[in-house]
Design an enzyme around this catalytic site. Structure first.
Site, PDB file in Angstrom:
ATOM      1  N   ASP A  71       0.893  -1.227  -0.060  1.00 23.53           N
ATOM      2  CA  ASP A  71       0.187   0.062   0.125  1.00 23.53           C
ATOM      3  C   ASP A  71       1.061   1.417   0.131  1.00 23.53           C
ATOM      4  OD1 ASP A  71      -2.734   0.990   0.529  1.00 23.53           O
ATOM      5  OD2 ASP A  71      -1.644   2.275   1.742  1.00 23.53           O
ATOM      6  N   TYR A  99       3.388   9.912   0.915  1.00 23.38           N
ATOM      7  CA  TYR A  99       4.323   9.321   1.680  1.00 23.38           C
ATOM      8  C   TYR A  99       5.865   9.909   1.049  1.00 23.38           C
ATOM      9  CZ  TYR A  99       0.142   6.741   2.945  1.00 23.38           C
ATOM     10  OH  TYR A  99      -1.219   6.237   3.194  1.00 23.38           O
ATOM     11  N   LYS A 130      -2.301   6.185  -3.934  1.00 26.65           N
ATOM     12  CA  LYS A 130      -3.616   7.403  -3.686  1.00 26.65           C
ATOM     13  C   LYS A 130      -3.187   8.650  -3.957  1.00 26.65           C
ATOM     14  CE  LYS A 130      -3.956   4.839   0.800  1.00 26.65           C
ATOM     15  NZ  LYS A 130      -2.265   4.719   1.000  1.00 26.65           N
ATOM     16  N   HIS A 141      -7.453  10.041  -1.816  1.00 28.75           N
ATOM     17  CA  HIS A 141      -6.637   9.727  -0.132  1.00 28.75           C
ATOM     18  C   HIS A 141      -7.634  10.287   0.974  1.00 28.75           C
ATOM     19  CE1 HIS A 141      -2.455   9.363   1.522  1.00 28.75           C
ATOM     20  NE2 HIS A 141      -3.458   9.152   2.539  1.00 28.75           N
TER      21      HIS A 141
END
Ligand code: A2P
Length: 316
Positions: A43, A48, A77, A110
């Protein structure tokens, strides 16, 4: 390994690796190690800021025959700054280029929150746009175009309420997944029933309570899932750790779960936890722990003068 079956019969392993907070310099080794151990679901997310390094691990794993692309499930996302319809496909293409992939298995919106493009960390109301200005339906058109263009096999959302999902039930593609915070203190029972009725998958994020969150996202006092008496009693009975019990609980409920680790020993323990079976009595005892407690309460999206409130974020 148990999996979630999509409407077209594609299958996603219920157990996956979370990569939020996995730092560059560590995430390459963590993902490669996870793939070697047998993880088949990773994931990711653009925000990130580590997708390029994860892509290097994928490339190495494919070239060394550790896993084939078609045997791996990859989710990513769309960040809040890219909600305009015409921004969506370019954002996904950037993620694909970072991950060194031709397609994603699953792409999620997201958050149901819009930030102006180019804003890195929003501080004032001007940094945001409202859902009236950039409606979810517009973003969803962009997401749908990505499916038709073959950039992703499936599309879904994250951090969406039942109310927001209900508003999407007549879309050409109904969201196929909702990724939300879920653990024994936040069991999301109504969401579970709603998603099962409408064939929407659920993925549990922060299943261990995300104790490595940045300091700004940690409240002064927080419950510790690992110290919970019921969790430790049942984990002792299974001779496993509380973390493993939390992972097993998610899988035993039929939800996907994506614990993050960058530690080889804990990666292995987490993978093994996915095959622990809990009894009906144990599940019932854990069911009583629900407190609707969010470690990530969404407060960071509320600034003076913007259109977001905790009420209209969670619709509770
Ligand atoms: P680490 O990466 O050093 O293993 P979440 O998935 O809820 O975001 O939680 C991630 C946090 O939990 C990280 O701090 C991670 O640390 C830690 N963690 C992951 N697996 C385990 C485990 N099996 N036992 C204890 N802590 C764990």
């Amino acid at each position: 390994m148990e999996s979630y079956r999509f409407r077209n019969n594609d299958q996603m392993p219920l157990f996956g690796l979370g990569t939020w907070k996995s730092e560059k310099g560590q995430v390459f080794d963590a993902v490669l190690e996870a793939l070697k151990q047998g993880y088949r679901h990773i994931d990711c997310a653009a925000i990130y800021m580590n997708e390029d390094e994860i892509g290097e691990a994928f490339t190495k794993a494919f070239s060394e025959g550790i896993v084939k692309r078609e045997d791996l499930w990859v989710t990513s996302k769309l960040w809040n700054t890219e909600h305009q319809r015409e921004y969506v496909a370019p954002a996904l293409k950037k993620t694909l280029s970072d991950l060194n992939l031709d397609y994603l298995d699953l792409y999620l919106i997201h958050w149901p929150v819009v930030i102006r493009q180019g804003v890195l960390s929003p501080k004032s109301a001007d940094d945001f746009q409202s859902l009236a200005e950039v409606p979810i339906s517009e973003t969803w058109l962009g997401m749908t175009e990505c499916v038709h263009a073959g950039l992703t096999r499936h599309i879904g959302v994250s951090n969406f309420s039942i109310k927001k999902l209900e508003q999407m039930l007549s879309e050409e593609i109904v969201p196929e997944m909702n990724q939300i915070e879920m653990h024994p203190l936040l069991q999301q029972k109504e969401m579970l029933a709603f998603c099962s009725e409408h064939h929407i998958g659920l993925t549990a994020y922060s299943p261990l309570g995300s104790r490595d969150r940045p300091a700004g996202l940690v409240k002064a006092t927080e419950p510790d899932l690992f110290e919970n008496n019921v969790i430790t009693k049942i984990s002792d009975a299974h001779s496993c750790s509380p973390a493993q019990l939390l992972i097993a609980w998610a899988i035993n409920r039929g939800t996907a779960v994506i614990p993050k680790s960058v530690n080889p020993v804990r990666l292995q323990q987490n993978l093994e936890a996915a095959s622990i079976t809990l009894s009906g009595d144990e599940m019932e005892e854990i069911a009583l722990l629900d407190k609707r407690y969010r470690y990530l309460d969404g407060n960071f999206w509320i600034v003076e003068g913007n259109s977001y409130t905790l009420e209209n974020l969670w619709d509770e």
